[in-house]
Scaffold this motif. Structure first.
Motif, short mmCIF file in Angstrom:
data_model
loop_
_atom_site.label_atom_id
_atom_site.label_comp_id
_atom_site.label_asym_id
_atom_site.label_seq_id
_atom_site.Cartn_x
_atom_site.Cartn_y
_atom_site.Cartn_z
N GLU A 15 0.81 -1.22 0.00
CA GLU A 15 0.00 0.00 0.00
C GLU A 15 0.84 1.27 0.00
O GLU A 15 0.48 2.26 -0.63
CB GLU A 15 -0.94 0.00 1.21
N LEU A 16 1.96 1.25 0.71
CA LEU A 16 2.79 2.45 0.82
C LEU A 16 4.22 2.05 1.13
O LEU A 16 4.45 1.23 2.02
CB LEU A 16 2.26 3.36 1.93
N ASN A 17 5.15 2.61 0.38
CA ASN A 17 6.55 2.36 0.69
C ASN A 17 7.42 3.47 0.12
O ASN A 17 6.99 4.26 -0.72
CB ASN A 17 7.00 1.00 0.16
N LEU A 18 8.65 3.47 0.60
CA LEU A 18 9.64 4.45 0.16
C LEU A 18 10.51 3.84 -0.93
O LEU A 18 10.89 2.68 -0.84
CB LEU A 18 10.52 4.82 1.36
N GLY A 33 16.92 15.44 -16.00
CA GLY A 33 16.00 15.30 -17.10
C GLY A 33 16.50 15.96 -18.38
O GLY A 33 17.65 16.40 -18.47
N PRO A 34 15.57 16.03 -19.35
CA PRO A 34 14.18 15.55 -19.32
C PRO A 34 14.13 14.03 -19.12
O PRO A 34 14.85 13.28 -19.77
CB PRO A 34 13.62 15.94 -20.68
N ALA A 35 13.23 13.58 -18.21
CA ALA A 35 13.10 12.17 -17.90
C ALA A 35 11.79 11.95 -17.17
O ALA A 35 11.11 12.91 -16.77
CB ALA A 35 14.27 11.70 -17.05
N ILE A 36 11.42 10.69 -17.03
CA ILE A 36 10.24 10.35 -16.25
C ILE A 36 10.69 9.60 -15.00
O ILE A 36 11.77 9.02 -14.96
CB ILE A 36 9.24 9.49 -17.05
N ARG A 37 9.83 9.61 -13.97
CA ARG A 37 10.09 8.87 -12.74
C ARG A 37 9.02 7.80 -12.58
O ARG A 37 7.91 7.92 -13.08
CB ARG A 37 10.10 9.80 -11.52
N SER A 38 9.35 6.73 -11.84
CA SER A 38 8.43 5.61 -11.70
C SER A 38 7.49 5.72 -10.52
O SER A 38 6.57 4.92 -10.35
CB SER A 38 9.21 4.30 -11.59
N GLY A 39 7.72 6.71 -9.66
CA GLY A 39 6.85 6.91 -8.49
C GLY A 39 6.53 8.37 -8.30
O GLY A 39 6.90 9.22 -9.11
N HIS A 40 5.83 8.67 -7.21
CA HIS A 40 5.53 10.07 -6.85
C HIS A 40 6.70 10.62 -6.04
O HIS A 40 7.13 10.01 -5.07
CB HIS A 40 4.26 10.15 -6.02
N LEU A 92 7.57 8.13 -3.16
CA LEU A 92 6.61 7.18 -2.62
C LEU A 92 6.11 6.24 -3.71
O LEU A 92 5.89 6.66 -4.84
CB LEU A 92 5.41 7.91 -2.01
N VAL A 93 5.90 4.98 -3.35
CA VAL A 93 5.25 4.02 -4.23
C VAL A 93 4.23 3.25 -3.41
O VAL A 93 4.29 3.21 -2.19
CB VAL A 93 6.26 3.02 -4.86
N GLY A 94 3.27 2.63 -4.11
CA GLY A 94 2.28 1.81 -3.43
C GLY A 94 0.88 2.04 -3.96
O GLY A 94 0.59 3.06 -4.60
N THR A 95 0.00 1.10 -3.68
CA THR A 95 -1.35 1.15 -4.22
C THR A 95 -2.21 2.25 -3.61
O THR A 95 -3.22 2.63 -4.19
CB THR A 95 -2.05 -0.21 -4.00
N LYS A 96 -1.82 2.75 -2.43
CA LYS A 96 -2.64 3.77 -1.75
C LYS A 96 -2.10 5.19 -1.91
O LYS A 96 -2.72 6.13 -1.43
CB LYS A 96 -2.75 3.44 -0.26
N LEU A 143 8.38 2.98 7.41
CA LEU A 143 6.94 3.04 7.17
C LEU A 143 6.26 4.02 8.12
O LEU A 143 5.38 4.78 7.72
CB LEU A 143 6.34 1.64 7.32
N SER A 144 6.66 4.02 9.38
CA SER A 144 6.05 4.93 10.34
C SER A 144 6.33 6.38 9.98
O SER A 144 5.46 7.25 10.12
CB SER A 144 6.54 4.62 11.75
N THR A 145 7.55 6.67 9.50
CA THR A 145 7.87 8.05 9.14
C THR A 145 7.14 8.47 7.85
O THR A 145 6.78 9.65 7.69
CB THR A 145 9.38 8.24 8.95
#
Length: 277
Positions: A15-18, A33-40, A92-96, A143-145
């Motif tokens: 759901e959530l990870n670094l 860049g110019p480039a894309i990233r795989s997460g937020h 950040l990455v994850g389904t949530k 995860l807590s942070t």
């Protein structure tokens, strides 16, 4: 000063990870860049200046400004020639992640935001960075942070556009979770409303509007569905099943079950028991 951390196991928690965080004092005209990233990714400028470009729009940023990079979007950012920026970042990455960010006022059409004077977001990212440097229970600490960072982000930049809708949805989700965890006990509508700190009539309206049934009907249906599952998949006695779904009175349970299913629990078990080989 430069610190750049890339997490090797980004899907320990789906759901959530670094997957990255860091701190860098950039040199003149340092760029990406110019480039894309795989997460937020969220960058917060600590000092100096720089530019961020996305979709042919260029933003000039300075201390306390921040920008959100969305996955798979072509971006470019560059430190100022005379006063290059220093920034920190977290990825950040994850389904949530999208769900959490959608609850903020930050969006693809509005990816730039400015921190309040009393903002705790810089401290939150520094805590994330510090958590990557420990050896014991690192994953839990990270995860807590991360959750603390998202809490501060949502607190400082709430999405007020659909506040009423979001509030009702939140109450409904919390009510359903409370029922799922406590339906075995003798819970009442007042118990749920008290848990949510709302009026019972408001809770009733939320259920009717979103689920087209009352909270009482939802609890009853859940208890009987669970009872039917236990009857067909376990060898528990009728009394054990009755108590397991919130009925201390086995006779009342049997009467209620028959009314809603057209047969007694014993007959239901006879015709629906799963054959075990």
């Amino acid at each position: 000063m430069t610190f750049n951390f890339s997490y090797r196991n980004p899907y320990d928690n789906i759901e959530l990870n670094l997957y990255t965080c860091g701190h860098e004092a950039c040199k003149s005209l340092h760029s990406y860049g110019p480039a894309i990233r795989s997460g937020h990714l969220i960058h917060i400028v600590l000092s100096g200046k720089g530019t961020y470009k996305i979709n042919n729009t260029v933003y000039t940023l300075s201390a306390r400004d921040a920008f959100l990079i969305y996955p798979n979007e072509l971006i470019y950012y560059e430190a100022d020639k005379d006063d290059p920026w220093e920034y920190i970042w977290v990825g950040l990455v994850g389904t949530k992640v999208c769900d959490y960010l959608n609850k903020t006022s930050i969006s693809k059409s509005n990816p730039i935001f400015t921190l309040r004077d009393d903002s705790l977001l810089v401290n939150s990212i520094n805590s994330i960075i510090d958590s990557t440097k420990i050896d014991t229970n690192k994953n839990l600490k990270i995860l807590s942070t991360l959750y603390n960072f998202l809490f501060e982000l949502l607190n400082e930049f709430p999405n007020t556009a659909n506040n009423n809708k979001n509030t009702q949805q939140t109450y409904l989700e919390e009510a359903l979770l409370y029922i799922q965890l406590n339906f075995q006990d003798n819970i009442s509508i007042i118990d749920i409303a008290t848990h949510l700190s709302i009026d019972r009539s408001y809770l009733h309206r939320i259920f009717k509007k979103n689920l087209n049934i009352s909270p009482q009907e939802y609890i009853l249906n859940l208890r009987l569905e669970k009872a039917a599952e236990l009857l067909s998949t376990t060898s528990l006695t009728i009394g054990d099943i009755s108590r397991s779904v919130g009925y201390n009175d086995t006779m009342l349970f049997s009467k209620t079950f028959k009314k809603h299913n057209g047969c007694t629990p014993s007959l239901y078990r006879k015709f629906n028991e799963i054959v075990k080989y």
